[in-house]
Design a protein around this motif. Structure first.
Motif, short mmCIF file in Angstrom:
data_model
loop_
_atom_site.label_atom_id
_atom_site.label_comp_id
_atom_site.label_asym_id
_atom_site.label_seq_id
_atom_site.Cartn_x
_atom_site.Cartn_y
_atom_site.Cartn_z
N UNK A 1 3.23 -15.17 3.10
CA UNK A 1 3.15 -14.02 2.00
C UNK A 1 2.89 -12.90 3.04
N UNK A 2 2.17 -12.87 4.16
CA UNK A 2 2.09 -11.75 4.95
C UNK A 2 3.47 -11.36 5.55
N UNK A 3 4.41 -12.23 5.92
CA UNK A 3 5.73 -11.75 6.30
C UNK A 3 6.37 -10.92 5.00
N UNK A 4 6.01 -11.36 3.86
CA UNK A 4 6.80 -10.65 2.91
C UNK A 4 6.15 -9.28 2.67
N UNK A 5 4.95 -9.42 2.70
CA UNK A 5 4.17 -8.12 2.69
C UNK A 5 4.46 -6.98 3.86
N UNK A 6 4.77 -7.35 4.93
CA UNK A 6 5.31 -6.57 6.01
C UNK A 6 6.71 -6.04 5.67
N UNK A 7 7.48 -6.80 5.11
CA UNK A 7 8.70 -6.29 4.62
C UNK A 7 8.68 -5.41 3.60
N UNK A 8 7.88 -5.33 2.74
CA UNK A 8 7.79 -4.52 1.48
C UNK A 8 7.02 -3.44 2.33
N UNK A 9 6.27 -3.38 2.93
CA UNK A 9 5.81 -2.16 3.73
C UNK A 9 6.64 -1.54 4.54
N UNK A 10 7.60 -2.22 5.36
CA UNK A 10 8.60 -1.64 6.16
C UNK A 10 9.56 -0.89 5.14
N UNK A 11 9.75 -1.51 4.15
CA UNK A 11 10.86 -0.97 3.33
C UNK A 11 10.50 0.22 2.73
N UNK A 12 9.19 0.27 2.32
CA UNK A 12 8.48 1.83 1.73
C UNK A 12 8.52 2.71 2.68
N UNK A 13 8.36 2.24 3.94
CA UNK A 13 7.97 3.32 4.89
C UNK A 13 9.06 3.79 5.71
#
Length: 280
Positions: free
Chosen positions: A185-197
């Motif tokens: 879950x944390x990896x997925x959140x980091x990926x989503x944050x990265x794609x947004x930023x």
């Protein structure tokens, strides 16, 4: 974890050089995020209008003391094509209201990387990215309806199975809570944050489309456990929808891991309560 509200100001271009993104004016920010807010309000209004006929009808009483929602059944005089169309319209309206605030930072970064482009091109590429994003959610919704319809048939045909649905629902919420603590879950959140930023410059329609598809796929994976909670607890319950929307926004916008774990604690508590009160 990187905040989607505080994106980096540099972007790597194809030539390997770093370029500073131009700062947007306050007027541009207000116009952009004001439009997102209006679209969210419109989506929630449409959701309320589409849900009213179903919510007004009482669910089908089932063995085990629970009621099956009308969204898994045909309305009187409705064809199966009409039923799935009604579900998909409600699903997409609800997802637009819930997920536009999540998508907004990525669209904003895309908007900023198109400095020098005319306004219509920026709007067009934002629309293309949003269309790709919500196409993924539409496919997910169609799969959910098909699976939900099959499970509803099984529950209606097998009363012993229906009696265990409340226990199964509580167990699924427990699983959703445990998922909040997983490294995956944390990896997925980091990926989503990265794609947004760190949205790369969408130079054309094709790139913008695939950016939306990729971001939609990441969001679906990241939100899978919270989407499960929404389905288990009731899509037509505004308290549930508001709670799940708040949880999604909290874990996406917060820079602290405790917010993700806090949501997990709440889900574990709710799941345990449901399991312990089955049959009472």
């Amino acid at each position: 974890m990187t905040s989607t509200l505080q994106p980096e100001r540099t972007v790597m271009q194809a030539d390997g050089e770093h370029h500073t993104r131009p700062s947007a004016s306050l007027t541009t920010r207000i116009a952009f995020f004001g439009t997102i807010a209006l679209l969210c309000a419109l989506a929630w209004g449409i959701t309320a209008r589409l849900e009213t006929p179903m919510a007004a009808m009482s669910g089908m009483p089932m063995a085990g003391g629970w009621s099956m929602s009308m969204m898994w059944m045909r309305m009187p005089g409705q064809t199966w094509a009409g039923a799935v169309t009604a579900f998909m319209a409600m699903w997409l309206a609800m997802m637009a209201g819930m997920m536009l605030p999540v998508l907004a930072p990525a669209l904003w970064q895309q908007h900023r990387t198109l400095a020098g482009s005319n306004g219509l091109r920026k709007v067009w590429l934002n629309l293309v990215t949003g269309s790709g994003y919500f196409l993924v959610w539409a496919i997910a919704g169609l799969l959910i309806w098909i699976i939900g319809r099959e499970l509803a048939d099984l529950a209606m045909q097998h009363p012993p199975l229906a009696r265990h649905v409340p226990l199964l629902a509580g167990s699924m919420i427990l699983v959703a809570g445990l998922a909040q603590f997983s490294p995956h879950k944390m990896k997925l959140l980091v990926r989503c944050h990265h794609s947004s930023c760190h949205t790369p410059c969408a130079r054309n329609t094709r790139i913008a489309w695939w950016q939306g598809i990729r971001h939609g796929w990441s969001c679906n994976l990241c939100c899978a456990n919270l989407t499960l909670v929404l389905l288990v607890c009731g899509m037509m319950d505004w308290t549930v929808m508001s709670g799940v929307t708040g949880a999604i926004l909290m874990e996406r916008w917060s820079v602290h891991a405790w917010s993700v774990r806090g949501i997990g604690v709440l889900l574990l508590g709710a799941g345990l309560w449901l399991v312990m009160h089955v049959g009472r």
